[in-house]
Scaffold this active site. Structure first.
Site, PDB file in Angstrom:
ATOM      1  N   SER A 563       0.850  -1.185   0.000  1.00 56.36           N
ATOM      2  CA  SER A 563       0.000   0.000   0.000  1.00 56.36           C
ATOM      3  C   SER A 563       0.891   1.243   0.000  1.00 56.36           C
ATOM      4  O   SER A 563       1.674   1.428  -0.935  1.00 56.36           O
ATOM      5  CB  SER A 563      -0.941  -0.034   1.206  1.00 56.36           C
ATOM      6  OG  SER A 563      -1.950   0.944   1.095  1.00 56.36           O
ATOM      7  N   HIS A 678      -7.915  -5.243  -0.642  1.00 57.39           N
ATOM      8  CA  HIS A 678      -6.665  -4.536  -0.405  1.00 57.39           C
ATOM      9  C   HIS A 678      -5.679  -5.381   0.397  1.00 57.39           C
ATOM     10  O   HIS A 678      -4.475  -5.145   0.358  1.00 57.39           O
ATOM     11  CB  HIS A 678      -6.944  -3.221   0.325  1.00 57.39           C
ATOM     12  CG  HIS A 678      -5.756  -2.322   0.412  1.00 57.39           C
ATOM     13  ND1 HIS A 678      -5.021  -1.947  -0.701  1.00 57.39           N
ATOM     14  CD2 HIS A 678      -5.154  -1.720   1.469  1.00 57.39           C
ATOM     15  CE1 HIS A 678      -4.035  -1.156  -0.323  1.00 57.39           C
ATOM     16  NE2 HIS A 678      -4.087  -1.005   0.980  1.00 57.39           N
TER      17      HIS A 678
END
Length: 704
Positions: A563, A678
């Site tokens: 991320s 994610h």
């Protein structure tokens, strides 16, 4: 579910509200007049893009899965993930303790509950509330459980969030706990990024996609409405409308005993907000620094955490301080604050929670946890330290506003998690449950080191290695980092790091660089926007320190991040490709010219800046990995991973970077999981596979 104010939403909670579905994603991307030959890869489920993904997956998986080590690691990882010898962490609602559990027989998971008496047993009996595997099979959907929001204080009705394939966007359905069934004609919303809060059994605050114009540029709800049972959502009454450039608008209800506070939260950007109290006379804006956050309300005392200095009259309250004030006084406009805790330069506040009579504050002192119990009496706060093991990470769980008991989890790099139960009657904590050791920790040691940045700042990092490690500069070493959003990387036990890396002869390093929250708001703010290079340079400084101290060399050093950490490793790999032999870049941001146009990216401009502003793009472009990779530079063989169902950080970042580097002739690996959101994995099997792929790659690159 105690007295915390949900209004302190930041990265984790905003992100977990859910972003948009992939079918919606392309509608939010501004692609006109973009000079980018790979922009077609932003079409998440486009046929051409998915064919490209399949081709890259086939090549990378064929290469990595052919290595003998892959199968060994995958089988060991899956055994760990599916092991019943895990701690079933719980949250308390009323008289019950709730847990969500996955194993090999229930890969999608069971939502279940038990009593305290049962939970204290070695093998408690659980009452199953919802079986996700059965639900998924019945409805022929790949449901992933994304949590629940239950009605206070009865907890008999809950709003269940269900995600398709692990995406942030969820379907919401009302659930009856006692009948263990979804409520016919109850509250429900189609797949979207929604935010809901109970006002009472028949009324909700709701923010969702109400149609055109109802979402912010960041892809979050812009409008909050009150929604009554049986009412078509189109008829729900608007309470508040934010601006399109706001990050997120939400409403929530906070409970403090019999008192109930209705709150509107207007996220101006990622770090600033306006907060309004809903009163009989309308909305009342609370007068506090826009970058401060509420940490709770307990027995009428509001807790406010400062992110910057605040001068009130002739008094200046220091950055990072935790203040308190009577809620009635605060609403009346008074500023007679009491300082609860003012951290020193080595200390930061990691978390604040509350029980019936106490505030529990977890601090970090040089990145190790300490826990304190605070009590407000006679207009003053007193505190005492809770006796717990040193040099590790403490997390408070399972608190309740009905009593003063709670759970504390302790772990460090070599010590598996132990769950302590603090019994207020005994005024002490004792171990209730512990994880087994998934790897033998006895051959290893942990050291904390400090690397000096060019500006003289001491940047801490942890080093985990065999006790007999020779500092000959040849040890295969993995350096992990994040460095953003005030997120602190703390000592934690990882069976996969132990099995997949330490047992293979590797050294593991964890960097606590600026941009994180290890030393409070100032540590984070030091690397914001135009100062972003400080985070990257801190990471490079730690890497160089590992080489200078002969732990490793550039041919045996690998880095990993996901991320914002994916942006970190992607950037330093383009800045200093000579330093690393391996780079694991997971669910990353990489195209920093278009990050604010993709999915939730606009919400992160408070962290990185606005690339559409020429002045801000002038510093962003100096590190944007997608714009700083070149044909004539030798890069390590980077392993990029992402997920098709990641609706937080767009998979187009990784896809385009890979396509560009491949076209330039660079050797690399790419794996895109078609599920997983994610986090990159939607179940235990996918998690086992992903880590086996990553550590097989690292061993292949770094181990002679």
């Amino acid at each position: 579910m105690n007295k915390r104010l949900i209004a302190s939403l930041v990265i984790g909670s905003v992100a977990s509200v859910g972003v948009m579905t992939q079918s919606m994603a392309k509608d939010t991307q501004k692609t006109s007049k973009v000079d980018d030959p790979y922009i077609w890869l932003e079409e998440v489920e486009g046929e051409k893009a998915l064919n490209w993904v399949e081709e890259q997956n086939e090549k990378s998986l064929g290469y990595l899965m052919s290595k003998p080590l892959y199968k060994e690691l995958y089988e060991k990882n899956l055994e760990v993930y599916n092991s019943d010898e895990r701690i079933p962490y719980v949250g308390q609602m009323g008289d019950y303790f709730y847990n969500f559990w996955r194993d090999d027989e229930n890969p999608r998971g069971l939502w279940r509950r038990t009593t305290l008496e049962e939970y204290q047993k070695e093998d408690p009996e659980w009452e199953i509330i919802l079986n996700l595997d059965e639900l998924a099979e019945k409805e022929d959907e790949n449901w992933v459980y994304k949590g629940s929001n239950c009605l206070y204080p009865t907890y008999d009705r809950c709003l269940i969030n269900l995600s398709r394939g692990g995406a942030d966007a969820t379907v919401v359905r009302e659930f009856d706990i006692e009948s263990k069934s979804f409520v016919k004609d109850g509250f429900q919303l189609p797949e979207a990024k929604s935010s809901l809060s109970w006002i009472d059994k028949d009324t909700l605050y709701v923010g969702t996609d109400f149609g055109e114009g109802s979402m912010t540029d960041s892809g979050y709800p812009r409008i909050v409405k009150t929604w009554k049972r049986g009412q078509p959502i189109e008829k729900a009454k608007t309470v508040f409308e934010g601006e399109k450039e706001n990050v997120w608008i939400g409403a929530m209800v906070s409970h403090d005993g019999d008192d109930k506070y209705k709150i509107i939260y207007q996220g101006l950007d990622f770090y600033t907000s306006e907060i309004f109290l809903v009163t009989d006379d309308g909305l009342k804006k609370l007068d506090r620094p826009k970058d401060s956050s509420f940490s709770g309300v307990i027995n009428g005392q509001l807790l406010l955490e400062l992110k910057s200095d605040w001068t009130v009259g002739d008094k200046t309250y220091k950055q990072a301080s935790l203040l308190s004030i009577s809620m009635d006084d605060f609403v009346a406009g008074k500023k007679n604050f009491t300082e609860v805790l003012v951290p020193d330069a080595r200390t930061s506040i990691a978390s604040v929670s509350s029980t019936k009579d106490h505030v529990l504050i977890t601090t970090l002192k040089d990145v190790s946890s300490e826990l304190y119990r605070y009590t407000f009496k006679g207009g003053k706060w007193s505190h005492e330290k809770i006796d717990m093991p040193d040099l590790g990470t403490l997390s408070v769980t399972g608190t309740s506003d009905e009593h003063n008991n709670f759970f504390i989890n302790y772990q460090n790099f070599l010590t598996p998690s132990s769950l302590y139960y603090f019994d207020a009657a005994k005024d002490s904590a004792s171990v209730l449950k512990s994880l087994p050791a998934f790897f033998d920790a006895s051959p290893y040691k942990v050291e904390q080191k400090f690397a000096e940045a060019k500006d003289g700042t001491k940047v801490p990092y942890f080093l985990i290695m065999a006790k007999d490690t020779e500092l000959d500069g040849k040890n295969p070493t993995l350096l992990y980092g994040y460095g953003g959003f005030e997120v602190s990387l703390r000592p934690s036990y990882s069976a996969t790091v132990g099995i997949d890396w330490l047992e293979q002869g590797g050294v593991y390093a964890l960097a606590n660089i600026r941009g994180g929250g290890e030393y409070g708001p100032a540590w984070h703010q030091a690397a914001l926007k135009k100062n972003r290079h400080i985070a990257f340079n801190d990471f490079i400084t730690v890497a160089e320190h590992l080489i200078e101290t002969k732990v490793t060399d550039n041919k045996h050093l690998g880095i990993r991040g996901g991320s914002n950490g994916g942006l970190l490793v992607g950037t330093v790999a383009t800045m200093r490709p000579d330093l690393y032999e391996a780079v694991v870049c997971q669910v990353p941001l990489l195209d920093m010219k278009r990050f604010n146009q993709l999915l939730a990216g606009a919400s992160w401009m408070g962290e990185y800046g606005n690339p559409d502003n020429e002045d801000e793009w002038n510093y962003i472009k100096t590190y944007s990995p997608y714009h700083n990779v070149h044909k004539d530079v030798d890069y390590p063989k980077i392993f990029f991973t992402t997920s098709t169902r990641d609706d937080r950080v767009h998979p187009g970042h990784a896809r385009k970077m890979v396509a560009k580097m491949m076209n330039q002739g660079h050797d690399l690996l790419y794996y895109e999981n078609t599920e997983g959101g994610h986090g990159g994995a939607a179940n235990n099997e996918q998690s086992a596979k992903l880590n086996a792929l990553i550590y097989t790659y690292l061993a292949d690159q770094l181990m002679d």
